[in-house]
Design a protein around this motif. Structure first.
Motif, PDB file in Angstrom:
ATOM      1  N   LEU A   1      15.357  47.879  66.642  1.00 30.34           N
ATOM      2  CA  LEU A   1      15.861  47.205  65.438  1.00 30.34           C
ATOM      3  C   LEU A   1      17.375  47.284  65.367  1.00 30.34           C
ATOM      4  N   LEU A   2      17.948  48.463  65.614  1.00 29.50           N
ATOM      5  CA  LEU A   2      19.401  48.602  65.573  1.00 29.50           C
ATOM      6  C   LEU A   2      20.071  47.739  66.648  1.00 29.50           C
ATOM      7  N   GLY A   3      19.430  47.658  67.817  1.00 27.81           N
ATOM      8  CA  GLY A   3      19.964  46.796  68.869  1.00 27.81           C
ATOM      9  C   GLY A   3      19.928  45.332  68.484  1.00 27.81           C
ATOM     10  N   LEU A   4      18.856  44.933  67.814  1.00 33.40           N
ATOM     11  CA  LEU A   4      18.740  43.549  67.354  1.00 33.40           C
ATOM     12  C   LEU A   4      19.793  43.251  66.299  1.00 33.40           C
ATOM     13  N   MET A   5      20.066  44.224  65.445  1.00 32.82           N
ATOM     14  CA  MET A   5      21.117  44.054  64.441  1.00 32.82           C
ATOM     15  C   MET A   5      22.488  43.959  65.109  1.00 32.82           C
ATOM     16  N   LEU A   6      22.720  44.767  66.134  1.00 24.49           N
ATOM     17  CA  LEU A   6      23.992  44.708  66.857  1.00 24.49           C
ATOM     18  C   LEU A   6      24.215  43.333  67.471  1.00 24.49           C
ATOM     19  N   ASP A   7      23.137  42.687  67.863  1.00 25.79           N
ATOM     20  CA  ASP A   7      23.248  41.357  68.455  1.00 25.79           C
ATOM     21  C   ASP A   7      23.911  40.370  67.497  1.00 25.79           C
ATOM     22  N   GLN A   8      23.791  40.607  66.197  1.00 26.87           N
ATOM     23  CA  GLN A   8      24.460  39.737  65.225  1.00 26.87           C
ATOM     24  C   GLN A   8      25.974  39.843  65.360  1.00 26.87           C
ATOM     25  N   ALA A   9      26.460  41.043  65.661  1.00 31.90           N
ATOM     26  CA  ALA A   9      27.896  41.218  65.871  1.00 31.90           C
ATOM     27  C   ALA A   9      28.349  40.487  67.130  1.00 31.90           C
ATOM     28  N   TYR A  10      27.496  40.490  68.153  1.00 35.86           N
ATOM     29  CA  TYR A  10      27.824  39.748  69.376  1.00 35.86           C
ATOM     30  C   TYR A  10      27.934  38.255  69.067  1.00 35.86           C
ATOM     31  N   THR A  11      27.040  37.755  68.244  1.00 34.71           N
ATOM     32  CA  THR A  11      27.072  36.335  67.864  1.00 34.71           C
ATOM     33  C   THR A  11      28.390  35.982  67.189  1.00 34.71           C
ATOM     34  N   ILE A  12      28.862  36.858  66.311  1.00 41.02           N
ATOM     35  CA  ILE A  12      30.130  36.613  65.621  1.00 41.02           C
ATOM     36  C   ILE A  12      31.286  36.615  66.614  1.00 41.02           C
ATOM     37  N   LEU A  13      31.320  37.608  67.493  1.00 38.82           N
ATOM     38  CA  LEU A  13      32.374  37.676  68.502  1.00 38.82           C
ATOM     39  C   LEU A  13      32.344  36.442  69.393  1.00 38.82           C
ATOM     40  N   GLN A  14      31.165  36.047  69.793  1.00 38.24           N
ATOM     41  CA  GLN A  14      31.014  34.894  70.666  1.00 38.24           C
ATOM     42  C   GLN A  14      31.528  33.617  69.999  1.00 38.24           C
ATOM     43  N   SER A  15      31.215  33.440  68.735  1.00 39.69           N
ATOM     44  CA  SER A  15      31.675  32.235  68.034  1.00 39.69           C
ATOM     45  C   SER A  15      33.188  32.240  67.846  1.00 39.69           C
ATOM     46  N   GLU A  16      33.765  33.423  67.653  1.00 39.45           N
ATOM     47  CA  GLU A  16      35.216  33.523  67.492  1.00 39.45           C
ATOM     48  C   GLU A  16      35.959  33.238  68.793  1.00 39.45           C
TER      49      GLU A  16
ATOM     50  N   CYS B   1      13.989  44.480  52.428  1.00 36.40           N
ATOM     51  CA  CYS B   1      14.971  45.305  53.134  1.00 36.40           C
ATOM     52  C   CYS B   1      15.945  44.442  53.928  1.00 36.40           C
ATOM     53  N   GLN B   2      15.452  43.379  54.520  1.00 32.58           N
ATOM     54  CA  GLN B   2      16.323  42.489  55.270  1.00 32.58           C
ATOM     55  C   GLN B   2      17.401  41.891  54.357  1.00 32.58           C
ATOM     56  N   ALA B   3      16.997  41.529  53.142  1.00 26.12           N
ATOM     57  CA  ALA B   3      17.941  40.926  52.196  1.00 26.12           C
ATOM     58  C   ALA B   3      18.989  41.927  51.717  1.00 26.12           C
ATOM     59  N   SER B   4      18.688  43.222  51.792  1.00 29.91           N
ATOM     60  CA  SER B   4      19.616  44.236  51.287  1.00 29.91           C
ATOM     61  C   SER B   4      20.582  44.749  52.351  1.00 29.91           C
ATOM     62  N   ILE B   5      20.447  44.290  53.586  1.00 24.39           N
ATOM     63  CA  ILE B   5      21.325  44.769  54.660  1.00 24.39           C
ATOM     64  C   ILE B   5      22.753  44.256  54.435  1.00 24.39           C
ATOM     65  N   PRO B   6      23.752  45.147  54.449  1.00 23.91           N
ATOM     66  CA  PRO B   6      25.141  44.737  54.192  1.00 23.91           C
ATOM     67  C   PRO B   6      25.821  44.163  55.439  1.00 23.91           C
ATOM     68  N   TRP B   7      25.377  42.989  55.870  1.00 23.03           N
ATOM     69  CA  TRP B   7      25.939  42.364  57.059  1.00 23.03           C
ATOM     70  C   TRP B   7      27.444  42.132  56.902  1.00 23.03           C
ATOM     71  N   ILE B   8      28.174  42.248  57.984  1.00 23.74           N
ATOM     72  CA  ILE B   8      29.589  41.860  58.002  1.00 23.74           C
ATOM     73  C   ILE B   8      29.667  40.511  58.706  1.00 23.74           C
ATOM     74  N   ARG B   9      29.541  39.468  57.942  1.00 30.62           N
ATOM     75  CA  ARG B   9      29.535  38.112  58.530  1.00 30.62           C
ATOM     76  C   ARG B   9      30.941  37.532  58.625  1.00 30.62           C
ATOM     77  N   HIS B  10      31.837  37.986  57.755  1.00 28.03           N
ATOM     78  CA  HIS B  10      33.212  37.475  57.754  1.00 28.03           C
ATOM     79  C   HIS B  10      34.173  38.661  57.688  1.00 28.03           C
ATOM     80  N   PRO B  11      34.510  39.231  58.829  1.00 28.78           N
ATOM     81  CA  PRO B  11      35.398  40.405  58.833  1.00 28.78           C
ATOM     82  C   PRO B  11      36.738  40.085  58.174  1.00 28.78           C
TER      83      PRO B  11
END
Length: 287
Positions: free
Chosen positions: A106-121, A42-52
Motif C-alpha cells: 500500500l505504501l509503495g502504491l501511494m509512493l507511485d502517486q509522487a512519481y506521477t507528479i514528478l513525471q508530469s512536471e 480512509c482513502q478520502a482522508s489521506i493528505p495527498w500532496i498534489r500541488h507542492p
C-alpha cells in the motif's frame, strides 16, 4: 418462486459494492477503487500532496529550509506522496515498528502517486520504446522517440545493519520494489550505511545534518559495481549521452539531510566513471 428469490439475492450481491477489511482502519467497509485494500473513507482522508508549494523539496506548506539555504543542493527536487500528519505517522509506525508488513504494498502504491507528479512536471523527453528491457539494466534512452519522462534507476536509502536486524527489512528498498515493478525502472543498492545514526525524529536540523556527514558509502559488493558499470556502458555515456536520471527512494523527507548525503555519494562515485547525473528523490511522506 424460491429459485427466482435466490437469483435476485445473487444479482444484488454482484451489483453491491465490495467490502473488505481496510488495511488502515481495520473495519469492513466499501473498498476504494484507487487504493487496493483501503476503504473509501480512509482513502478520502489521506493528505495527498498534489500541488507542492516548494518546488525544491516538495513541501505542501511554506518552506523556510529551502528559502534560507545557500549551499548547492545535489538533487533537482524531491516529491512526496503525502503530508506527514499524525494519521500517516501511525500508518508508518505500524509498518516499520509493529510488524504490519501488509501495509508495504500500500505504501509503495501511494509512493507511485509522487512519481506521477514528478513525471508530469518533467514533461516529455527522448525515450526508448523498450520498457521490457529496463529490468536488465538497459538505460531508458536507447532511441530518439519522445515519451513521457521516465527515470533510469532507483536507489533506495540503506539502513544500518543493526536496524536491518531489528526490523527484518529495509522499508525504502520495499518501496522501491513496488515502484520498480509498476514503472519498469530497475533499482540497484548502490549505497550502504557506514554507521548507525540513531533515531532522527528527536534531533534538531543541525544535529541531523551533522549526523549524516559520511553516513553513506558506495556498496562494496562487486556485483553492485559491475552491474552499474555495465549499465553505464550500455547507456552511451562515453558517446556524450544525456545525463542519467536517478531517483533516491526513502520513506520520509524531513530536513533532506539523508537525501543530500546519499546524492553526494552517488554523484562523487559516478564522476569516477565519467558520467553525468540528474538526481531526484521520492519519499512516501514530507514532514
Amino acid at each position: 418462486m424460491r429459485l427466482r428469490g435466490t437469483w435476485s439475492r445473487v444479482a444484488r450481491s454482484l451489483l453491491a459494492p465490495s467490502t473488505s477489511d481496510c488495511l488502515i482502519c481495520g473495519k469492513k467497509s466499501r473498498a476504494s477503487s484507487e487504493l487496493t485494500g483501503v476503504c473509501k473513507s480512509c482513502q478520502a482522508s489521506i493528505p495527498w500532496i498534489r500541488h507542492p508549494r516548494c518546488p525544491k523539496c516538495g513541501r505542501h506548506v511554506g518552506c523556510p529550509d529551502c528559502s534560507r539555504g545557500s549551499d548547492p543542493v545535489p538533487i533537482i527536487c524531491n516529491r512526496s506522496a503525502v503530508a506527514y500528519t499524525s494519521g500517516m505517522r501511525e500508518i508508518l509506525g505500524q509498518y516499520k515498528y509493529r510488524g504490519n508488513e501488509r501495509l508495504g504494498p500500500l505504501l509503495g502504491l501511494m509512493l507511485d502517486q509522487a512519481y506521477t507528479i514528478l513525471q508530469s512536471e518533467r514533461g516529455q523527453t527522448p525515450r526508448d520504446g523498450g520498457s521490457k528491457q529496463r529490468h536488465q539494466f538497459i538505460p531508458a534512452f536507447k532511441n530518439k522517440r519522445t515519451r513521457l519522462w521516465q527515470a533510469d534507476l532507483l536507489v533506495p536509502v540503506p539502513v544500518s545493519d543493526s536496524r536491518l536486524a531489528e526490523r527484518g527489512f529495509n522499508q525504502a528498498e520495499r518501496l522501491a520494489d513496488v515502484l520498480s515493478r509498476r514503472r519498469g525502472v530497475p533499482q540497484l543498492p548502490l549505497l550502504v550505511r557506514t554507521h548507525h545514526t540513531g533515531k532522527q525524529s528527536f534531533k534538531t536540523r543541525a544535529e541531523r545534518l551533522a549526523d549524516m556527514k559520511h553516513a553513506f558509502a558506495v556498496n562494496p559488493d562487486p556485483a553492485a559495481g559491475s552491474q552499474f558499470a555495465c549499465w553505464l556502458e550500455l547507456s552511451g555515456q562515453e558517446r556524450g549521452g544525456r545525463p542519467l536520471q536517478i531517483i533516491i527512494v526513502d520513506d520520509i523527507y524531513t530536513t533532506g539531510s539523508t537525501i543530500r548525503a546519499c546524492a553526494e555519494t552517488i554523484a562523487l562515485w559516478a564522476a569516477g566513471f565519467g558520467c553525468t547525473l540528474e538526481i531526484y528523490s521520492l519519499t512516501w511522506a514530507r514532514s
